[in-house]
Design an enzyme around this catalytic site. Structure first.
Site, PDB file in Angstrom:
ATOM      1  N   TYR A 126      15.083  31.339   5.426  1.00 51.41           N
ATOM      2  CA  TYR A 126      13.841  32.171   5.988  1.00 51.41           C
ATOM      3  C   TYR A 126      13.686  32.553   7.181  1.00 51.41           C
ATOM      4  O   TYR A 126      14.209  31.824   8.249  1.00 51.41           O
ATOM      5  CB  TYR A 126      12.737  31.369   5.401  1.00 51.41           C
ATOM      6  CG  TYR A 126      12.262  31.259   4.143  1.00 51.41           C
ATOM      7  CD1 TYR A 126      11.972  32.587   3.468  1.00 51.41           C
ATOM      8  CD2 TYR A 126      12.243  29.976   3.337  1.00 51.41           C
ATOM      9  CE1 TYR A 126      11.637  32.484   1.892  1.00 51.41           C
ATOM     10  CE2 TYR A 126      11.941  30.025   1.898  1.00 51.41           C
ATOM     11  CZ  TYR A 126      11.580  31.205   1.295  1.00 51.41           C
ATOM     12  OH  TYR A 126      11.375  31.232   0.221  1.00 51.41           O
ATOM     13  N   LYS A 161       1.024  -1.184  -0.211  1.00 49.50           N
ATOM     14  CA  LYS A 161      -0.053   0.095  -0.073  1.00 49.50           C
ATOM     15  C   LYS A 161       0.848   1.231  -0.034  1.00 49.50           C
ATOM     16  O   LYS A 161       2.115   1.170   0.406  1.00 49.50           O
ATOM     17  CB  LYS A 161      -0.891  -0.007   1.358  1.00 49.50           C
ATOM     18  CG  LYS A 161      -0.048  -0.050   2.304  1.00 49.50           C
ATOM     19  CD  LYS A 161      -0.957  -0.410   3.684  1.00 49.50           C
ATOM     20  CE  LYS A 161      -0.130  -0.407   4.964  1.00 49.50           C
ATOM     21  NZ  LYS A 161      -0.730  -1.104   6.173  1.00 49.50           N
TER      22      LYS A 161
HETATM   23  C1  LIG Z   1      -0.117  -1.835   6.984  1.00 48.70           C
HETATM   24  C2  LIG Z   1      -0.732  -3.203   7.651  1.00 48.70           C
HETATM   25  C3  LIG Z   1      -0.099  -4.187   7.924  1.00 48.70           C
HETATM   26  C4  LIG Z   1       1.420  -4.160   7.922  1.00 48.70           C
HETATM   27  O1  LIG Z   1       2.122  -3.700   9.048  1.00 48.70           O
HETATM   28  P1  LIG Z   1       3.730  -3.356   9.363  1.00 48.70           P
HETATM   29  O2  LIG Z   1       3.763  -2.979  10.571  1.00 48.70           O
HETATM   30  O3  LIG Z   1       4.076  -2.434   8.306  1.00 48.70           O
HETATM   31  O4  LIG Z   1       4.132  -4.793   8.939  1.00 48.70           O
HETATM   32  C5  LIG Z   1      -0.576  -5.292   8.327  1.00 48.70           C
HETATM   33  N1  LIG Z   1      -2.052  -5.218   8.193  1.00 48.70           N
HETATM   34  C6  LIG Z   1      -2.808  -4.190   8.068  1.00 48.70           C
HETATM   35  C7  LIG Z   1      -4.116  -4.249   8.077  1.00 48.70           C
HETATM   36  C8  LIG Z   1      -2.161  -2.929   7.472  1.00 48.70           C
HETATM   37  O5  LIG Z   1      -3.013  -2.085   7.250  1.00 48.70           O
END
Ligand SMILES: *Cc1c(COP(=O)(O)O)cnc(C)c1O
Length: 819
Positions: free
Chosen positions: A714, A487
């Site tokens: 700045y 994602k």
């Molecule tokens: C992002 C996510 C993960 C992965 O988590 P990590 O800590 O990055 O391994 C697993 N399950 C769900 C539902 C997520 O949204």
């Protein structure tokens, strides 16, 4: 010319059990069923460190391979195949290579050390190839698997071998020594890399020295082995040093002359000199090692100097970049030989983003093989790699046209002719591999085809992605699947580029947050199942037409999807049910499971593919009791759902730190997120074999002297405590370098030294205090990498590594590479 062995002979050599059905001839050793060039003559080693070992066996069998070394017979019947049964498949591979090595009575150089092995090997190849036909490891194939495969290439035309050996822990070198049996040894720089695998530096050195046990000559830096003299007392040694006159090659003077590096040294009481075309510390040391080696081998100082002066850069990297006209470009324009061509072609074959693939290839030099034979081999290799367009440059390729049969072919006599013809070729929406010998200067071609990157680049090391995936695979109980979380642009690291690597490495599932992210992956040719964590009802059409699988987390969403499924006349469409076991974000609560089960009982539109939940604090010991409670809530919800459904579903709850800390909660699948990118909050960075995947680098646009009284940036927020100097670098908050890093909070690496920010971070740039650091315009600056880690950056501004990674804006070009 290629050596062959009868399979019955191999059986004896590796002391295997099993029946020989056909006494086939073997010439190729395979460890990866995805890299089969020609099945006949191939012997497949089913290495058990790879999961899905048997799946690979079946793939290899289906591709026509009929000879296997394996430690247990496969369940599927394969009556016409030879299975050689051994206890340790890797050892069998090494034993066979060691046997092969013994048939050659030629000088073999063995190289080890903690840094510089590959460069020294490649440079020695450049330096010695005028006299000798040399075989060497492709790229940096120096592992327990890479070394035997490299040595296996030895054939009767070779007059010398140069092999590097890399180890990460004790007892590994004995095995590599038996395979390489170097007659000449070289110890390169001994730094602190891979110290984890050893008690201390001395143990590490002792282990490496085992490579030279039977060598007749050893070249090394005098200082490195002061405490190890006894271990090498039986070997003739040639030492070099910048400190001790007693060394055989004593370098006493070093100066820079117009960008090059000039060395003077004492050798056999004579003063000799050498000019090196590089001046960075590592290159200078590697060049001295090569110099010492040539002298030790009896080359005259004049010839050594003459050749070293003409050393060319070694790029072991295969880079995947964004090209013009919506192309992907794999840039491997620095060298070309048949082994590295094969590696590059495999990488091209892994790419799914465009159906069309183009290979731009130059003549191959110094192969030591007759041209017709060589190009027939090349043509054969290319024919299995799904290439549509073949663009050949060079006279030899032109003369050997007849071997190639690809849908579209163009032959040019030289690089300029290709460049002139480029506009007519109209390259667009395709993946292009550029592979050329040094002399063809293909970087001129790649410059025309690659999109110009604004000088801030996020580099993604694809080897590290695979390393991290395998790191977690080893933690799983047999049969447990992995869903990789890609994602948010793979946590900032890329879309199809990462997904291609994962798919190629047999990931079971992918997951993204939104439908559009999933569609993008499908359009890039990703075919593995994809779960959508947060499906939007308005996008159900897109979701189902792309075979994406929704996560259903509420009654509202369930109703909408069923309604949609009814209208669309879906049957048994795969869905995933999310249980809220305590995170209180998305999901059915334990009190809602009864009602959910009632709904599930009567529906035929969907099929529950999996049931899952998410842990709120899997990495934190202080919340372990809560985590256990979450697991138990999940457990009973799942049992109830499975009872209702009457079939088994995939159950999963663990994220990255869950895998590390909750081995009993792996269920049927784990969801690997940030660990894939090299970060795991549950293990200290220095104690793991995880490798950070991303390096964010930028460059210096200007260096200025400033006075203590001056203000910087700045709002005039910054100033130095004394007169000094600042560097303005090309990264700002619009690139994802948060404003919170300003005014000394953040630090970057400038030529290896930490430089704090001064003043506020601007939109596109910021300033660093580089007082006392040698730096000039155009120099590279590291924002984060495997030394200056994102965990550290996160700590500085009070956030978590996830945010640092995903913040890097899309304006920053991503470059993907394989080593
Ligand atoms: C992002 C996510 C993960 C992965 O988590 P990590 O800590 O990055 O391994 C697993 N399950 C769900 C539902 C997520 O949204």
């Amino acid at each position: 010319m290629q050596f062959t062995y009868q399979i019955s002979e191999v059986k004896q050599i590796i002391l295997a059990e099993g029946n020989i059905i056909n006494n086939d001839l073997i010439s190729v050793l395979l460890t990866d069923s995805r890299r089969i060039v020609s099945a006949t003559g191939s012997l497949f080693f089913a290495l058990s460190s790879r999961r899905n070992g048997h799946e690979f066996v079946i793939n290899a069998y289906n591709a026509g391979v009929r000879n296997f070394v394996i430690n247990s017979l496969p369940e599927a019947p394969m009556p016409d195949a030879n299975f050689l049964l051994v206890g340790d498949v890797l050892l069998a591979l090494q034993t066979l290579a060691a046997h092969h090595r013994q048939r050659f009575d030629i000088p073999v150089i063995g190289i080890t050390g903690s840094n510089g092995k590959t460069i020294v090997k490649e440079w020695l190849y450049q330096l010695l190839c005028p006299e000798k036909h040399i075989v060497r490891n492709p790229k940096s194939y120096n592992s327990q698997i890479g070394v035997p495969l490299s040595v296996w290439q030895l054939n009767s035309t070779h007059e010398m071998g140069i092999f590097e050996a890399g180890i990460s822990t004790t007892h590994e070198m004995d095995r590599l020594q038996a395979v390489i049996k170097p007659t000449i040894g070289i110890l390169t720089h001994m730094g602190t890399a891979h110290d984890e695998g050893f008690r201390d530096r001395d143990e590490k050195i002792s282990e490496k020295l085992k490579l030279f046990r039977e060598s007749e000559l050893l070249i090394y830096n005098y200082e490195t082995l002061l405490d190890h003299k006894v271990e090498i007392e039986n070997i003739k040694c040639f030492t070099w040093s910048r400190k001790f006159k007693i060394a055989d090659l004593y370098v006493f003077s070093e100066t820079t002359i117009s960008g090059r590096y000039y060395l003077r040294a004492l050798f056999k009481d004579d003063e000799i000199e050498c000019l090196i075309p590089y001046r960075d510390e590592a290159s200078v040391e590697n060049a001295i090692i090569c110099w010492a080696t040539m002298l030790a081998m009896g080359y005259s100082p004049d010839i050594a100097d003459d050749r070293i002066e003409r050393l060319t850069a070694v790029s072991m990297r295969l880079e995947l970049k964004q090209g013009i006209n919506n192309c992907s470009v794999i840039d491997d324009s620095y060298n070309s030989d048949i082994q590295s061509l094969e590696i590059a072609l495999n990488f091209l074959d892994q790419q799914n983003q465009y159906p069309k693939k183009t290979l731009i290839l130059s003549d191959i030099y110094q192969s030591g093989v007759e041209q017709p034979v060589l190009y027939e081999q090349v043509a054969h290799m290319i024919s299995s790699k799904h290439i549509h367009r073949f663009i050949a440059v060079g006279e030899a390729l032109g003369q050997n046209k007849q071997h190639f049969t690809l849908p579209e072919m163009h032959f040019y006599k030289d690089t300029q002719a290709l460049i002139d013809a480029l506009p007519k070729l109209n390259l667009h929406d395709e993946t292009i591999l550029i592979k050329g010998s040094r002399a063809f200067e293909f970087e001129r071609v790649s410059r025309l085809l690659v999109q110009k990157a604004h000088e801030t680049v996020l580099e993604i090391n694809l080897n590290s992605v695979i390393n991290n995936l395998n790191f977690y695979r080893l933690k799983l109980q047999p049969g447990v699947k992995i869903m990789a979380m890609v994602k948010a642009f793979s946590y900032g690291s890329g879309t199809f580029e990462i997904a291609n690597v994962l798919q190629y490495n047999k990931i079971d599932y992918l997951a993204v947050a939104y439908t559009d992210e999933g569609v993008e992956l499908r359009e890039a040719g990703i075919t593995v199942p994809i779960m959508i964590l947060n499906p939007e009802p308005l996008a159900f059409d897109k979701l189902t037409s792309n075979k994406l699988e929704p996560s259903i987390y509420s009654f509202g969403l369930f109703d909408e999807f069923i309604k949609y499924a009814q209208e669309a006349e879906l049957i048994n469409y795969p869905i995933h049910l999310k249980i809220d076991s305590g995170m209180h974000r998305l999901g059915f609560e334990s009190t809602e499971i009864d009602a959910l089960c009632d709904l599930l009982e009567i529906n035929t539109y969907v099929r529950v593919q999996s049931v899952f939940s998410h842990l709120a604090a899997s990495d934190a010991a202080q919340h372990d009791e809560f985590t256990m409670q979450q697991i138990s809530v999940f457990d009973s919800a799942v049992k109830q759902i499975e009872n209702t459904l009457g079939y088994n579903v995939i159950k999963h709850i663990s994220n990255t730190s869950g895998i590390t800390r909750w081995p009993n909660a792996q269920y049927d699948m784990v969801r690997l997120g940030i660990g894939l990118y090299g970060v795991d909050a549950a293990v200290p960075a220095e104690l793991t074999d995880l490798r950070p995947v991303a390096t964010l680098r930028t460059t210096v646009s200007q260096v200025k002297k400033v006075l203590a009284a001056d203000t910087i940036g700045y709002n005039r927020n910054g100033s130095l405590t004394a007169d000094g100097k600042i560097a303005t670098v090309r990264i700002g908050y619009a690139d994802g370098y948060r404003r919170a890093f300003g005014n000394g909070v953040g630090r970057m690496l400038v030529n290896g030294k930490l430089a704090p920010t001064v003043g506020n971070i601007s939109m596109d740039m910021c300033m660093l205090d580089v007082t006392g650091i040698e730096v000039k315009e155009g120099d590279e600056v590291i924002v984060f990498n495997d030394t200056l880690r994102i965990e550290q950056l996160a700590k500085e501004i009070g956030t978590i590594p996830y945010e640092i990674l995903t913040n890097v804006s899309e304006r920053v070009k991503r470059v993907y590479f394989y080593e």
